[in-house]
Structures are given as structure tokens and as C-alpha cells.
Design an enzyme around this catalytic site. Sequence first.
Site, PDB file in Angstrom:
ATOM      1  CE  LYS A  46      48.595  37.053  48.748  1.00  0.00           C
ATOM      2  NZ  LYS A  46      49.714  36.154  48.817  1.00  0.00           N
ATOM      3  CG  ASP A  81      64.295  35.061  62.083  1.00  0.00           C
ATOM      4  OD1 ASP A  81      65.194  34.911  62.880  1.00  0.00           O
ATOM      5  OD2 ASP A  81      64.833  34.905  60.763  1.00  0.00           O
ATOM      6  NE  ARG A  83      45.531  28.812  43.696  1.00  0.00           N
ATOM      7  CZ  ARG A  83      45.707  27.829  44.993  1.00  0.00           C
ATOM      8  NH1 ARG A  83      46.071  26.506  44.697  1.00  0.00           N
ATOM      9  NH2 ARG A  83      45.310  27.889  45.988  1.00  0.00           N
ATOM     10  CG  ASP A 123      51.451  36.874  51.569  1.00  0.00           C
ATOM     11  OD1 ASP A 123      51.720  36.640  52.773  1.00  0.00           O
ATOM     12  OD2 ASP A 123      50.754  36.323  51.095  1.00  0.00           O
ATOM     13  CB  THR A 173      42.579  30.480  54.437  1.00  0.00           C
ATOM     14  OG1 THR A 173      43.525  30.970  53.552  1.00  0.00           O
ATOM     15  CG2 THR A 173      41.960  31.766  55.309  1.00  0.00           C
ATOM     16  CE  LYS A 221      51.427  33.801  54.626  1.00  0.00           C
ATOM     17  NZ  LYS A 221      51.441  33.837  52.981  1.00  0.00           N
TER      18      LYS A 221
END
Length: 246
Positions: free
Chosen positions: A47, A79, A229, A74, A138, A76
Site C-alpha cells: 500500500k 473532492d 508499523r 491509498d 480505524t 482517500k
Amino acid sequence: MQPRSTSTSKDTIASARERLIVALDTDTATKAREIVEDLKGEVFAFKIGLQLFTAEGPSFVSELVQTGERVFLDLKFHDIPNTTAQAAVSAARLGVWMMNFHAAAGTEALRAARLAVEEVCGRESLPRPLLIGVTLLTSSGEGHLRELGFAGTPEDYVVRLAKTVRAAGLDGVVASACEAAVLRREVSDDLVIVTPGIRPADGTLGDQKRVMTFREAIESGSTYAVVGRPITAQADRRAALANLIS
Ligand code: C5P
């Protein structure tokens, strides 16, 4: 391309290479290449999000696509319909496997993006990327919903936005694994459900709030799990991956 959800732990472990997307949240392409080198062949896709895209631009996306890796872009998008649609067309031309939009952009913008992507992919013989709507991050919980003036639960909000995504004809949603079961029940069983907020059983949460382990996420009905991470920030990433999926 889109595995069905499964509930046996044997399948869950075996399916890590078909279900796991690793987030390349780095500030340079050099660091991202190191992560790809460590993990290629072991995970389903990589990603590229706002941090790496803003630092390195579309050339790194193309580079990764050309090495044969699946790329989830990714960014997002959120607009007005025309801008959302044209951004999606540009992303499709990069050859990404999946891209996403904030579902809050609304049915009109999401539908415009889908139609524009379908049109350009048909006309230019490009593979049509999966189109995914982000419901609730999340890292967000009830407190964030109150700030927005929404009185319901995160589950209510996610279901509402998933219905918007479905009405626009997109393929699926980004949501917490905590909502996967209700999404399959109340929106559609064939949604592609992408779930970040994955942590090893012994892991720290960081800024994530609504989390699950990889195994729990798949058993709950997630199609793909996204992790950053807990794998990428570890010295031995392959060992961290093995620990995450155990
Ligand atoms: O490091 P960590 O595993 O928390 O990374 C999760 C990744 O998933 C990040 O790249 C984050 O931007 C992304 N993401 C998320 N929640 C969403 C959508 C994307 O955490 N709803």
C-alpha cells in the site's frame, strides 16, 4: 482475485499470502524498496499512502507496479465529482490494483469516479482497479463521531457509509474488522472488506483504536488485512510477519 471469507484457522494461516497488504508508510522510496525487498513473495500487496506518495510521487507507484507487485493506492480521494473522477482516472492509468475514496464524498462523486474509471479502462484496455470507499478511519471512535454531530455508534456510521459506497457501484469498503460481520449481514455478503488496525496479540495499539489480530480479522469476514508499523518498523520484518499471522 477476491478470496471469500473463511473461518478455519488452518485456512487463515495458509491464506496470509492472499490476504495481507503491507503499508509502505515511509518518507523515501529507498526505505520503501527495502521493505518490499524484505517481504516480496510473502504478502499479497503493498500500500502506498499519503506520506510516500507526497514525498515520491507517481513514479514510485509505476516502479512498483512494473516489478509485478500489486499496489493499493491509498490516497482517500474526497473532492467534487469531476475532480474525484479525474484523479481516479489518473490512478487507474498508473496500473494500481486497488484505490480508495472517502465514502463521505457522497454517491454522486463515487459514482462519477467509477464510471470514469470503467470508461477509461475499457477504452485504453487497462485492468480495472478495485474501487473502495473509506467508511470510518480505524483511529476514530465515538468521540470523533460526536465532533461530526453523529449520535449513533461507529457501527451505525460504517453501515450507513457502506450503503452509499454500494449504491455508487464500488467494490467494497475500508472499515475496522470489528464491523466486517455486520457489513456482510446488513450491506452485502460480496463486499470487498479491507481492514487496517491489525495488531499482533501482544502488540501496542499506537494511534489505532478499533483493532484486531490478523486471524480475528479474517475470521470476522475481512477480505484483506492492512498492516504497517507492526511489521515495517521491526528490525526483522519476516519474523514480525510470522508473529502477526500466527
Ligand atoms: O501502522 P499501521 O498498521 O497502523 O498502518 C495502518 C495503515 O492503514 C496506515 O497506512 C493508515 O493510513 C491506513 N488506514 C487506516 N485506517 C483506515 C484507512 C487506512 O489505518 N480507515
